[in-house]
Design an enzyme around this catalytic site. Structure first.
Site, PDB file in Angstrom:
ATOM      1  CE1 TYR A   4      -3.695   2.508   0.678  1.00  0.00           C
ATOM      2  CE2 TYR A   4      -2.335   3.285   2.495  1.00  0.00           C
ATOM      3  CZ  TYR A   4      -3.418   3.449   1.653  1.00  0.00           C
ATOM      4  OH  TYR A   4      -4.224   4.552   1.782  1.00  0.00           O
ATOM      5  CG  ASP A  17       5.842   3.772   0.758  1.00  0.00           C
ATOM      6  OD1 ASP A  17       6.145   4.424   1.780  1.00  0.00           O
ATOM      7  OD2 ASP A  17       4.660   3.513   0.451  1.00  0.00           O
ATOM      8  CE  LYS A  53       2.788   4.788   8.635  1.00  0.00           C
ATOM      9  NZ  LYS A  53       1.411   5.006   9.097  1.00  0.00           N
TER      10      LYS A  53
END
Length: 439
Positions: free
Chosen positions: A150, A245, A273
């Site tokens: 994802y 990613d 994050k």
């Protein structure tokens, strides 16, 4: 810690009913709706360290950590102090600030592959912007992603996606035109031969290969030996860019991230994050020759009103300063290894087949069908017993342990988890695994 026997969820149930009237599914992000495990979502009132307290006064040892950012713990004193100081100066300016330069410089110093960064507000923005840059830099259209990975909810990336999409059983989404995804090719994670075949099938057409260096959105799945190096060589051979990613793994599995831990240099890196310390923040970065193609230095357009927000910069700087201190990651490794060993032993004692994947302070317990099975890709992850995970999740919740409400998410160990809290988690898991065995 609340006595499990007296745990009430009446206030959470009431809050959820109200939320569903004004928000789709009553949540702002799908996995929070508990559809992967059933039941009523926990509505949190406050948190400190590794403990969260819900609206009913129940307290839980938290292994979600806002899905990764809170590596130093909830309401960490140093992070709160930095945010408080920043908010006193203003919440947003629309002007450049020195704190952007400071955080960018710290990121560049930690990642050998990154000379410049552009701040954005979410991991989705980071990945979609990196893809635009890769397409511009190569003059090609096709992007490659891995099945079950994802990378945010940009249209072109909602093809065989993981995490919430897996949990809800919708690996792609209505509302995404076929014309948008026609330039997105997919292969299985950890399958280097499939990647080689794809490059041969599409010669001179692939702009970039976008990959989580450690998959985290089908649950934690580490890369096979030689896989990332093989991708690096493939991209070099075919003139494509390798895009990591690291929204989840950046500054989580090591200082700098998975690329530092594993010794692979991507062309572009997406971060998020932890670099915001719990405040919305993300970035994409890489060598100067690529990043200077981004506006206003170059012609590849990308902008954002709140990008580089001073609160996010302050939270990120404070968090990275904590993580840069000697021994921080060694401490995390010891704590995560203690939890890993305890969970494996507890499952074995209960006779529950378990495959536990861990990289640094992130891990996922997979409920496999028989002892000895491993989880190395999307197909093996989705073959796991999600009903068993749901039973385990609710049993742990009753014991005061909060895990992600989905088999396909990670557990995060942080600096705020104390040894006795980890041992308490292991004891709770012993009871929970026995419930799974009886189910």
């Amino acid at each position: 810690m609340t006595d499990p026997a007296h745990r009430s969820i009446a206030n959470s149930e009431s809050a959820f009913r109200k939320a569903q009237q004004v928000m789709p599914g009553g949540v702002s992000s799908p996995v929070r709706a508990f559809k992967g495990v059933g039941g009523t979502p926990v509505f949190v009132k406050e948190a400190e360290g590794c403990l969260v307290t819900d609206l009913d006064g129940n307290q839980y040892i938290d292994y979600v950590a806002s899905y990764g950012p809170l590596i130093a713990g909830h309401a960490n004193e140093r992070v709160v102090a930095a945010l408080s100081k920043a908010i006193g100066r203003g919440t947003s300016f629309g002007f450049p600030t020195e704190s952007e330069t400071q955080l960018a410089s710290l990121i560049c110093s930690a990642l050998p592959s990154v000379e410049m960064v552009r701040f954005v507000n979410s991991g989705t923005e980071a990945t979609m912007s990196a893809i635009r840059l890769a397409r511009a830099a190569t003059g090609r259209d096709v992007i490659v992603k891995c099945i079950g990975c994802y990378h945010g909810h940009a249209d072109a990336l909602l093809v065989q996606a993981g995490s919430g999409a897996l949990t809800l059983g919708t690996p792609s989404s209505p509302g995404v035109p076929k014309s948008v995804t026609s330039a997105t090719a997919v292969v299985h994670y950890d399958d280097l031969e499939a990647a080689k075949a794809l490059f041969e099938k599409l010669p001179g057409q692939i702009a970039c290969f976008l990959v989580e260096p450690v998959a985290g959105n089908m649950g934690v799945v580490p890369p096979a030996a030689g896989y990332l190096q093989g991708l690096r060589e493939l991209c070099d051979q075919h003139g494509a860019l390798l895009v990591f990613d690291e929204v989840m793994t950046g500054f989580r599995v090591a200082w700098g991230g998975a690329q530092v831990k594993l010794g692979i240099k991507p062309d572009l890196t997406c971060l998020g994050k932890i670099i915001g310390g719990g405040v919305p923040c993300a970035a994409y970065g890489g060598p100067r020759r690529l990043l200077e193609q981004v506006s206003p230095a170059g012609s590849v357009y990308q902008a954002g009103t709140l990008s580089g927000n001073p609160l996010a910069m302050a939270g990120g700087l404070a968090t990275l300063e904590i993580m840069s201190e000697p021994g921080a990651y060694e401490t995390l490794e010891r704590k995560a290894a203690l939890l890993e060993e305890g969970l494996i032993d507890a499952a074995a004692d209960a006779g529950v087949p378990l495959a536990l994947n861990r990289v640094g302070s992130m891990m996922t317990p997979f409920f496999v069908k028989q002892e000895g099975q491993t989880v190395t890709n999307y197909a093996e992850a989705t073959a796991c017993d999600t009903a068993a995970y749901a039973t385990f999740f609710h049993a742990m919740l009753e014991e005061g342990i909060y895990l992600a409400p989905s088999q396909y998410e990670a557990m995060f160990v942080g600096l705020a988890h104390k040894k006795d809290q980890i041992e308490q988690t292991i004891r709770a898991a012993g009871k929970a695994f026995k419930k799974v065995a009886r189910a």
